[in-house]
Design a protein around this motif. Structure first.
Motif, mmCIF file in Angstrom:
data_model
loop_
_atom_site.group_PDB
_atom_site.id
_atom_site.type_symbol
_atom_site.label_atom_id
_atom_site.label_comp_id
_atom_site.label_asym_id
_atom_site.label_seq_id
_atom_site.Cartn_x
_atom_site.Cartn_y
_atom_site.Cartn_z
ATOM 1 N N ALA A 26 -20.031 3.566 -22.888
ATOM 2 C CA ALA A 26 -19.442 4.805 -22.380
ATOM 3 C C ALA A 26 -18.321 5.327 -23.267
ATOM 4 O O ALA A 26 -18.244 6.516 -23.562
ATOM 5 C CB ALA A 26 -18.934 4.573 -20.958
ATOM 6 N N ASN A 60 -28.366 10.788 -22.715
ATOM 7 C CA ASN A 60 -29.770 10.789 -22.331
ATOM 8 C C ASN A 60 -30.318 12.205 -22.219
ATOM 9 O O ASN A 60 -30.591 12.706 -21.128
ATOM 10 C CB ASN A 60 -29.962 10.035 -21.003
ATOM 11 C CG ASN A 60 -31.428 9.712 -20.757
ATOM 12 O OD1 ASN A 60 -32.301 10.174 -21.482
ATOM 13 N ND2 ASN A 60 -31.690 8.936 -19.727
ATOM 14 N N ILE A 77 -21.579 14.616 -22.864
ATOM 15 C CA ILE A 77 -21.834 13.173 -22.732
ATOM 16 C C ILE A 77 -23.230 12.952 -22.166
ATOM 17 O O ILE A 77 -24.001 12.103 -22.654
ATOM 18 C CB ILE A 77 -20.760 12.520 -21.828
ATOM 19 C CG1 ILE A 77 -19.405 12.536 -22.538
ATOM 20 C CG2 ILE A 77 -21.143 11.088 -21.470
ATOM 21 C CD1 ILE A 77 -18.237 12.130 -21.662
ATOM 22 N N LEU A 129 -27.428 24.206 -20.897
ATOM 23 C CA LEU A 129 -26.327 23.565 -20.173
ATOM 24 C C LEU A 129 -25.030 24.249 -20.555
ATOM 25 O O LEU A 129 -24.877 24.728 -21.668
ATOM 26 C CB LEU A 129 -26.210 22.079 -20.561
ATOM 27 C CG LEU A 129 -27.309 21.120 -20.137
ATOM 28 C CD1 LEU A 129 -27.058 19.757 -20.765
ATOM 29 C CD2 LEU A 129 -27.359 20.995 -18.626
ATOM 30 N N PRO A 130 -24.056 24.265 -19.631
ATOM 31 C CA PRO A 130 -22.736 24.760 -20.025
ATOM 32 C C PRO A 130 -22.121 23.770 -21.009
ATOM 33 O O PRO A 130 -22.473 22.588 -20.998
ATOM 34 C CB PRO A 130 -21.955 24.784 -18.710
ATOM 35 C CG PRO A 130 -22.615 23.741 -17.864
ATOM 36 C CD PRO A 130 -24.073 23.749 -18.253
ATOM 37 N N ALA A 162 -33.700 12.899 -20.287
ATOM 38 C CA ALA A 162 -33.814 13.157 -18.853
ATOM 39 C C ALA A 162 -33.593 14.632 -18.551
ATOM 40 O O ALA A 162 -34.072 15.156 -17.557
ATOM 41 C CB ALA A 162 -32.804 12.314 -18.082
ATOM 42 N N ILE A 163 -32.840 15.315 -19.441
ATOM 43 C CA ILE A 163 -32.493 16.718 -19.217
ATOM 44 C C ILE A 163 -33.583 17.627 -19.778
ATOM 45 O O ILE A 163 -33.996 18.593 -19.145
ATOM 46 C CB ILE A 163 -31.144 17.030 -19.895
ATOM 47 C CG1 ILE A 163 -30.028 16.189 -19.266
ATOM 48 C CG2 ILE A 163 -30.827 18.514 -19.811
ATOM 49 C CD1 ILE A 163 -28.734 16.196 -20.059
ATOM 50 N N ALA A 207 -26.447 17.113 -15.196
ATOM 51 C CA ALA A 207 -26.787 16.648 -16.546
ATOM 52 C C ALA A 207 -26.781 15.118 -16.593
ATOM 53 O O ALA A 207 -27.446 14.516 -17.425
ATOM 54 C CB ALA A 207 -25.809 17.219 -17.572
ATOM 55 N N CYS A 208 -26.013 14.500 -15.689
ATOM 56 C CA CYS A 208 -25.961 13.035 -15.642
ATOM 57 C C CYS A 208 -26.464 12.443 -14.327
ATOM 58 O O CYS A 208 -26.801 11.274 -14.275
ATOM 59 C CB CYS A 208 -24.537 12.548 -15.872
ATOM 60 S SG CYS A 208 -23.941 12.849 -17.532
ATOM 61 N N LYS A 263 -18.149 8.982 -25.110
ATOM 62 C CA LYS A 263 -17.043 9.881 -24.837
ATOM 63 C C LYS A 263 -16.315 10.261 -26.128
ATOM 64 O O LYS A 263 -15.962 11.431 -26.328
ATOM 65 C CB LYS A 263 -16.074 9.205 -23.871
ATOM 66 C CG LYS A 263 -15.263 10.158 -23.050
ATOM 67 C CD LYS A 263 -14.692 9.358 -21.907
ATOM 68 C CE LYS A 263 -13.844 10.166 -20.988
ATOM 69 N NZ LYS A 263 -13.414 9.317 -19.860
ATOM 70 N N ALA A 313 -22.623 21.639 -14.177
ATOM 71 C CA ALA A 313 -23.741 20.843 -14.683
ATOM 72 C C ALA A 313 -23.565 19.351 -14.397
ATOM 73 O O ALA A 313 -23.846 18.508 -15.239
ATOM 74 C CB ALA A 313 -23.970 21.084 -16.178
ATOM 75 N N ALA A 351 -17.954 6.613 -18.258
ATOM 76 C CA ALA A 351 -18.506 7.699 -19.078
ATOM 77 C C ALA A 351 -18.263 9.046 -18.429
ATOM 78 O O ALA A 351 -18.409 10.083 -19.056
ATOM 79 C CB ALA A 351 -20.010 7.488 -19.281
ATOM 80 N N MET A 352 -17.913 9.037 -17.140
ATOM 81 C CA MET A 352 -17.703 10.318 -16.450
ATOM 82 C C MET A 352 -16.344 10.890 -16.820
ATOM 83 O O MET A 352 -15.318 10.246 -16.611
ATOM 84 C CB MET A 352 -17.799 10.124 -14.940
ATOM 85 C CG MET A 352 -17.502 11.403 -14.164
ATOM 86 S SD MET A 352 -18.175 11.363 -12.493
ATOM 87 C CE MET A 352 -17.195 12.667 -11.730
ATOM 88 N N PRO A 383 -31.218 20.150 -14.024
ATOM 89 C CA PRO A 383 -31.781 18.902 -14.533
ATOM 90 C C PRO A 383 -31.626 17.774 -13.505
ATOM 91 O O PRO A 383 -30.959 17.948 -12.485
ATOM 92 C CB PRO A 383 -30.936 18.620 -15.776
ATOM 93 C CG PRO A 383 -29.643 19.326 -15.551
ATOM 94 C CD PRO A 383 -29.909 20.462 -14.629
ATOM 95 N N GLN A 384 -32.226 16.643 -13.786
ATOM 96 C CA GLN A 384 -32.021 15.446 -12.975
ATOM 97 C C GLN A 384 -31.639 14.330 -13.934
ATOM 98 O O GLN A 384 -32.468 13.510 -14.307
ATOM 99 C CB GLN A 384 -33.279 15.091 -12.182
ATOM 100 C CG GLN A 384 -33.608 16.173 -11.147
ATOM 101 C CD GLN A 384 -34.816 15.864 -10.302
ATOM 102 O OE1 GLN A 384 -35.497 14.873 -10.515
ATOM 103 N NE2 GLN A 384 -35.080 16.735 -9.343
ATOM 104 N N GLY A 385 -30.364 14.395 -14.369
ATOM 105 C CA GLY A 385 -29.885 13.470 -15.398
ATOM 106 C C GLY A 385 -30.008 12.028 -14.962
ATOM 107 O O GLY A 385 -30.021 11.721 -13.760
ATOM 108 N N GLU A 386 -30.085 11.165 -15.940
ATOM 109 C CA GLU A 386 -30.258 9.741 -15.637
ATOM 110 C C GLU A 386 -29.174 8.885 -16.287
ATOM 111 O O GLU A 386 -29.271 7.671 -16.303
ATOM 112 C CB GLU A 386 -31.653 9.270 -16.103
ATOM 113 C CG GLU A 386 -32.764 9.895 -15.279
ATOM 114 C CD GLU A 386 -34.150 9.638 -15.843
ATOM 115 O OE1 GLU A 386 -34.256 8.940 -16.870
ATOM 116 O OE2 GLU A 386 -35.107 10.160 -15.268
ATOM 117 N N LEU A 387 -28.151 9.520 -16.844
ATOM 118 C CA LEU A 387 -27.098 8.726 -17.474
ATOM 119 C C LEU A 387 -26.213 8.077 -16.408
ATOM 120 O O LEU A 387 -25.777 6.951 -16.555
ATOM 121 C CB LEU A 387 -26.261 9.614 -18.401
ATOM 122 C CG LEU A 387 -25.424 8.849 -19.415
ATOM 123 C CD1 LEU A 387 -26.302 8.074 -20.372
ATOM 124 C CD2 LEU A 387 -24.525 9.801 -20.199
#
Lengths: 326, 91
Positions: free
Chosen positions: A312, A294, A289, A281-282, A297-298, B14-15, A316, B11, B67-68, B24-28
């Motif tokens: 959250a 998670n 985060i 990942l970059p 999932a990645i 990633a979430c 962060k 990315a 969280a974003m 990826p298929q993030g799930e956050l």
């Protein structure tokens, strides 16, 4: 070819892009392997042409020629002497051409130990006596134009170290140290990948080699001798406290703090890394985060649990703390 | 498909699970499948291009505590990414 590799998508490009990295060497060791590959390919084409010609002669040739082709003499010359001589010469030439890649460590070599772990890379910079002078993970820094001897080993299963533009591909075997030399002629970022199936997210076990000018490399090495800067903002300080209280430090170390876990990658300078998750990942706040929250999932089945129990603002804050470690 | 390239570079996946991005298929965060037909952004703002571009670039300024994070992309890149998201219709 674009040498900067920041994301998985580009890492794949760095391994399977055009021109294929194995045909696009960036240093003498990769260069000798490319030369060998072209010569072997050329020989294979030449032998195929001879065989096709012989088949054509056997089917359509003049009777005199066909008779000679089927004779005992031809079997001895073409079937025994020719392959023995050609293959022996190719073997000797090929081995001597590439022998420099894995010759034993000498006193003056710059040494880096890389240990394959499920599913990341532990990196230790060594002094002339083999003592560890710096710890890092998932990124290998080298001076351009200089040969670097890698001591490759593994902590668990067999992995394989491969940076196609810089050298060959060599297995990392538990309990053994295999030596492979790499060299980049020019500064740049070169993608690498585990090349031996090692279970679960093997395909997501990447890394980058960063080649600096020798002066920049010296500055980089000097800067890494000190612990990373202390968190500078309230949010980062809160993140540092959370890093300790949420248990991150059980597996991760940050130099100059009480975090000294050894099970996972060293995070002393994680904010300066080009990638997260071992070359996949970059390194930006969002990816950080997403990874902390998670990572399962990645990179399914990797050994870091998901931290969806953290709110959250905590995720962060930890990300802000970690990105300041540079 | 400049927007897809932006999404890959930053990315976002990633979430978020995003159709067209295999990994990826993030799930956050929420899946963005069918985003073009969704009425609201983050359950708060009507799903208009100008608000989406703003949200992509700086979500915390619109929904503090999310969280974003603010994403390190330019206005133009955010517009491209938004254009891609508006191709994601319900199947």
């Amino acid at each position: 070819m674009q040498p900067l590799i920041f994301t998985r998508f580009m890492t794949v490009e760095g391994l399977a892009g055009w021109p294929p990295p194995v045909f696009d060497p960036a240093g003498p060791f990769a260069g000798s392997i490319t030369t060998l590959a072209w010569v072997l390919t050329g020989m294979a084409v030449a032998v195929l042409a001879i065989v096709l010609l012989a088949i054509w002669t056997a089917l359509k040739g003049r009777p005199a020629l066909r008779k000679r082709l089927g004779g005992e003499r031809m079997i001895w010359i073409g079937g025994v002497a020719f392959p023995v001589v050609v293959l022996t010469l190719l073997l000797i030439w090929g081995l001597s051409l590439t022998s420099g890649i894995s010759k034993p460590i000498a006193g003056t070599d710059m040494r880096i130990r890389v240990s394959g772990e499920m599913w990341w890379w532990r990196v230790s910079y060594l002094d002339g006596q083999g003592r560890e002078i710096l710890r890092d993970a998932n990124e290998i820094h080298i001076p351009a134009g200089q040969t670097v001897a890698l001591e490759l080993t593994s902590a668990d299963v067999i992995h394989s170290f491969w940076v196609p533009r810089l050298s060959g591909k060599l297995d990392m075997i538990p309990g053994r140290t295999n030596v492979m030399r790499i060299q980049a002629d020019k500064p740049g970022v070169y993608g690498g990948q585990c090349a031996e199936y090692c279970g679960g997210p093997h395909a997501l076990m990447g890394f980058v080699v960063v080649a600096h000018t020798p002066e920049d490399f010296g500055r980089w090495m000097a800067s890494r001798q000190a612990p990373p800067p202390a968190p500078a903002t309230n949010e980062a300080r809160r993140g540092a406290a959370l890093f300790a209280s949420a248990g991150c430090a059980a597996c991760h170390a940050v130099a100059g703090t009480s975090a000294n876990g050894l099970a996972g990658p060293d995070l002393s300078y994680v904010g300066a890394r080009r990638t997260l998750g071992a070359g996949i990942l970059p390194n930006n706040r969002g990816a950080m985060i997403g990874w902390i929250g998670n990572s399962q999932a990645i990179k399914p089945a990797n050994r870091m649990p998901a931290y969806t129990m953290l709110p959250a603002e905590d995720l962060k804050a930890i990300a802000v703390y970690l990105e300041g470690l540079k | 498909m400049r927007g897809k390239a932006v999404i890959e570079k930053a990315a976002c996946a990633a979430c978020h699970a995003i159709p067209g991005i295999k990994w990826p298929q993030g799930e956050l965060g929420p899946s963005l499948d069918g985003f073009a037909d969704q009425g609201m952004i983050a359950g708060r703002f009507s799903n208009r291009p100008d608000l989406l571009v703003r949200y992509i670039r700086n979500a915390p300024s619109m929904t503090p505590g999310t969280a974003m994070p603010a994403m390190p992309i330019s206005e133009g890149e955010a517009r491209d990414a938004a254009a891609y998201l508006y191709t994601l219709h319900d199947r």
